[in-house]
Write an enzyme that holds these catalytic residues in place. Structure first.
Site, mmCIF file in Angstrom:
data_model
loop_
_atom_site.group_PDB
_atom_site.id
_atom_site.type_symbol
_atom_site.label_atom_id
_atom_site.label_comp_id
_atom_site.label_asym_id
_atom_site.label_seq_id
_atom_site.Cartn_x
_atom_site.Cartn_y
_atom_site.Cartn_z
ATOM 1 N N ASN A 93 0.851 -1.199 0.000
ATOM 2 C CA ASN A 93 0.000 0.000 0.000
ATOM 3 C C ASN A 93 0.882 1.243 0.000
ATOM 4 O O ASN A 93 2.110 1.142 -0.036
ATOM 5 C CB ASN A 93 -0.941 -0.029 1.214
ATOM 6 C CG ASN A 93 -0.164 -0.113 2.507
ATOM 7 O OD1 ASN A 93 0.569 0.801 2.855
ATOM 8 N ND2 ASN A 93 -0.278 -1.240 3.208
ATOM 9 N N LYS B 128 -10.795 -4.816 18.774
ATOM 10 C CA LYS B 128 -9.389 -5.195 18.945
ATOM 11 C C LYS B 128 -8.925 -5.008 20.393
ATOM 12 O O LYS B 128 -7.765 -5.185 20.708
ATOM 13 C CB LYS B 128 -8.505 -4.388 17.993
ATOM 14 C CG LYS B 128 -8.828 -4.625 16.504
ATOM 15 C CD LYS B 128 -7.758 -4.066 15.589
ATOM 16 C CE LYS B 128 -8.173 -4.183 14.127
ATOM 17 N NZ LYS B 128 -7.053 -4.337 13.206
ATOM 18 N N ASP C 75 -3.543 -10.397 13.031
ATOM 19 C CA ASP C 75 -3.746 -8.995 13.408
ATOM 20 C C ASP C 75 -2.749 -8.656 14.520
ATOM 21 O O ASP C 75 -2.870 -9.148 15.649
ATOM 22 C CB ASP C 75 -5.196 -8.778 13.870
ATOM 23 C CG ASP C 75 -5.509 -7.294 13.961
ATOM 24 O OD1 ASP C 75 -4.735 -6.563 14.622
ATOM 25 O OD2 ASP C 75 -6.503 -6.858 13.353
ATOM 26 N N LYS D 116 9.716 -16.507 -10.617
ATOM 27 C CA LYS D 116 8.844 -15.449 -11.140
ATOM 28 C C LYS D 116 7.669 -16.050 -11.896
ATOM 29 O O LYS D 116 7.860 -16.938 -12.742
ATOM 30 C CB LYS D 116 9.660 -14.550 -12.073
ATOM 31 C CG LYS D 116 8.898 -13.362 -12.579
ATOM 32 C CD LYS D 116 9.718 -12.549 -13.554
ATOM 33 C CE LYS D 116 8.817 -11.551 -14.245
ATOM 34 N NZ LYS D 116 9.345 -11.079 -15.498
ATOM 35 N N VAL E 295 -1.858 -5.730 16.153
ATOM 36 C CA VAL E 295 -2.242 -4.906 17.309
ATOM 37 C C VAL E 295 -3.228 -5.659 18.210
ATOM 38 O O VAL E 295 -3.151 -5.560 19.443
ATOM 39 C CB VAL E 295 -2.778 -3.520 16.861
ATOM 40 C CG1 VAL E 295 -4.174 -3.583 16.285
ATOM 41 C CG2 VAL E 295 -2.723 -2.514 17.992
HETATM 42 O O1 PMT Z 1 2.819 6.006 6.621
HETATM 43 P P1 PMT Z 1 2.175 7.320 6.209
HETATM 44 O O2 PMT Z 1 2.313 7.572 4.723
HETATM 45 O O3 PMT Z 1 2.672 8.467 7.049
HETATM 46 O O4 PMT Z 1 0.593 7.203 6.457
HETATM 47 C C1 PMT Z 1 0.102 7.087 7.755
HETATM 48 C C2 PMT Z 1 -1.060 6.095 7.829
HETATM 49 C C3 PMT Z 1 -2.235 6.617 7.026
HETATM 50 C C4 PMT Z 1 -0.617 4.726 7.294
HETATM 51 C C5 PMT Z 1 -1.406 5.962 9.350
HETATM 52 O O5 PMT Z 1 -1.768 7.213 9.852
HETATM 53 C C6 PMT Z 1 -2.551 4.980 9.566
HETATM 54 O O6 PMT Z 1 -3.719 5.322 9.487
HETATM 55 N N1 PMT Z 1 -2.177 3.703 9.868
HETATM 56 C C7 PMT Z 1 -3.106 2.572 10.010
HETATM 57 C C8 PMT Z 1 -3.363 1.995 8.665
HETATM 58 C C9 PMT Z 1 -4.224 0.758 8.720
HETATM 59 O O7 PMT Z 1 -3.790 -0.268 8.294
HETATM 60 O O8 PMT Z 1 -5.371 0.910 9.300
HETATM 61 P P2 PMT Z 1 -6.464 -0.276 9.519
HETATM 62 O O9 PMT Z 1 -7.697 0.446 9.839
HETATM 63 O O10 PMT Z 1 -6.461 -1.202 8.340
HETATM 64 O O11 PMT Z 1 -5.924 -1.080 10.773
HETATM 65 C C10 PMT Z 1 -6.351 -0.783 12.102
HETATM 66 C C11 PMT Z 1 -5.209 -1.019 13.064
HETATM 67 O O12 PMT Z 1 -4.871 -2.395 13.087
HETATM 68 C C12 PMT Z 1 -3.946 -0.284 12.738
HETATM 69 O O13 PMT Z 1 -3.382 0.151 13.942
HETATM 70 C C13 PMT Z 1 -3.070 -1.331 12.070
HETATM 71 O O14 PMT Z 1 -1.677 -1.085 12.279
HETATM 72 C C14 PMT Z 1 -3.515 -2.582 12.803
HETATM 73 N N2 PMT Z 1 -3.395 -3.821 12.034
HETATM 74 C C15 PMT Z 1 -4.131 -4.007 10.908
HETATM 75 C C16 PMT Z 1 -4.059 -5.227 10.247
HETATM 76 C C17 PMT Z 1 -3.209 -6.237 10.757
HETATM 77 N N3 PMT Z 1 -3.106 -7.386 10.154
HETATM 78 N N4 PMT Z 1 -2.489 -6.005 11.870
HETATM 79 C C18 PMT Z 1 -2.575 -4.833 12.513
HETATM 80 O O15 PMT Z 1 -1.910 -4.631 13.538
#
Ligand code: PMT
Length: 399
Positions: free
Chosen positions: A210, A342, A307, A289, A309
């Site tokens: 991403n 979470k 996940d 590849k 977090v």
């Molecule tokens: O890196 P930058 O360009 O500065 O951009 C910053 C950002 C937009 C990436 C940042 O501010 C942000 O919003 N990060 C979270 C992005 C995300 O994946 O959000 P989510 O809503 O999909 O996930 C929710 C939370 O779960 C997040 O804390 C994520 O880190 C965590 N997660 C998600 C999926 C996973 N498999 N494991 C996780 O820990």
């Protein structure tokens, strides 16, 4: 001195023989990684040339309050907002008197009025001028208003007198200014931060990922370091240098990010998940590849990633756990859902539908969502936002 890295410092120089030392101070601040904009009063120009300071700072020197050219570029209000600190060395008796009276009759005094950054003075003057009751009253009054004074030192003076009033050595000024950036809010705390994207390999040359640049997570790491924390930054692939005084662990995939997080979770007080982790990964990584076939459509088989977090938040001795929620609509609503699902302590809702904030931008605007509060934080640089977020997180820690 490492606390000066990436700091934006306005170095004000007023008229006094110690102005020659400001050249060395500029060199030291730059060497420590600070970006320095020099502002000189008319009297300062009599003691040292702007050209010397321009060469040492790498920026044009600011001399006049009413300068149409400067106003078109970085005008006085921009400069006041740009500054993380206004450091005035040497600060003459006259400048201290004008600052104390709230004058705005030159660029430097106007900047001091217009800034929200800390103002720090390194006084330098003849010992009798320093001892003068009015100067002493000004010094006390300025300190009462929250202005920091570094020195003056005691010793032999350029005029031949001996006593208090010497400007401190540039190295002392630079180190004391650096120490002011340690706000101590997280002293003794261990903080683990995930940042950047993950890459989920399809074959040896392709991956799913991403647009996360890591800027938000790295800014949080810097802010936590400035607050005195011991920081481990677990980073996906990004083009950012490692912050100083921080342990950085580079990873690629979500599984590696989880493993690195768990390896570093012992005695962790605060876990901040700012990484944009891929929710799914290819179920198998091709050894070679993948070749283009005759088919018009290629289907990928994906499986869910762990996940990270939520895994940390489910640990028996879980740290204070902060997530981010990147959403394109119903931002706060979805963030509240993730907070509960979470089992997080706090979540930062990030609207990523806007191109001026969120992924890969230098600025951000978020809403901090806890179980009992929703607090919007308006648009500002990711660095400023990170400092605010660290303040909020620190305020929720047991003392
Ligand atoms: O890196 P930058 O360009 O500065 O951009 C910053 C950002 C937009 C990436 C940042 O501010 C942000 O919003 N990060 C979270 C992005 C995300 O994946 O959000 P989510 O809503 O999909 O996930 C929710 C939370 O779960 C997040 O804390 C994520 O880190 C965590 N997660 C998600 C999926 C996973 N498999 N494991 C996780 O820990």
């Amino acid at each position: 001195m490492q606390r000066l890295t990436n700091r934006q410092i306005v170095l004000g120089i007023t008229g006094g023989i110690a102005a020659y030392k400001s050249a060395e101070l500029t060199r030291l601040l730059k060497g420590a990684g600070a970006d320095v904009q020099v502002v000189m009063t008319p009297a300062a120009v009599e003691f040292i040339t702007p050209l010397t300071l321009q060469a040492l700072s790498g920026n044009p020197v600011h001399l006049h309050l009413l300068d149409p050219e400067a106003e078109a570029g970085m005008g006085h209000i921009e400069l006041a907002k740009w500054a993380d600190m206004i450091l005035i060395a040497p600060a003459s008796a006259d400048f201290m008197a004008r600052l104390n009276s709230g004058h705005g009759n030159d660029l430097l005094s106007t900047l001091c009025l217009a800034t929200e950054a800390p103002v720090v003075l390194a006084p330098a003057m003849n010992q009798a001028m320093w001892r003068d009751p009015q100067t002493q009253a000004n010094a006390t009054s300025l300190q009462t208003k929250g202005i920091r004074l570094l020195g003056p030192g005691v010793g032999e003076q350029a005029c031949g007198d001996t006593g208090p009033g010497r400007m401190l050595d540039p190295l002392d000024i630079a180190s004391q200014a650096a120490a002011l950036f340690d706000r101590g809010l997280l002293t003794g705390k261990r903080v683990v931060i995930t940042a950047g994207p993950t890459r989920e390999a399809l074959d040896p040359v392709r991956y799913i990922s991403n647009h996360s640049s890591g800027k938000m997570g790295y800014a949080l790491a810097e802010a936590a370091i400035d607050a005195g924390a011991q920081v481990t930054l677990i980073s996906g692939p990004v083009n950012l240098p490692a912050p100083q005084r921080c342990q950085r662990v580079m990873v690629e995939s979500a599984e590696q990010m989880l493993a690195a997080s768990l390896e570093n979770i012992d005695q962790c007080d605060i876990f901040i998940a700012s990484a944009a982790v891929a929710d799914y990964r290819p179920s198998a990584v091709a050894e070679h590849k993948l070749k283009k076939g005759k088919e018009e459509i290629m289907e990928l088989h994906l499986i869910k990633n762990p996940d990270i977090v939520a895994t940390v938040a489910a640990l028996k001795n879980k740290p204070f756990t902060v997530g981010f929620a990147a959403e394109t609509r119903d931002v706060v609503h979805y963030a509240q859902d993730k907070l509960t699902r979470k089992k997080l302590d706090l979540i930062i809702a990030n609207d990523v539908s806007r191109s001026d904030i969120g992924f890969n931008s230098d600025d951000n605007a978020v809403t901090v969502v806890s179980h009992d509060q929703v607090q919007p934080l308006p648009l500002c640089s990711k660095r400023q936002l990170a400092a605010k977020l660290i303040d909020i997180i620190a305020a929720k820690q047991p003392r």
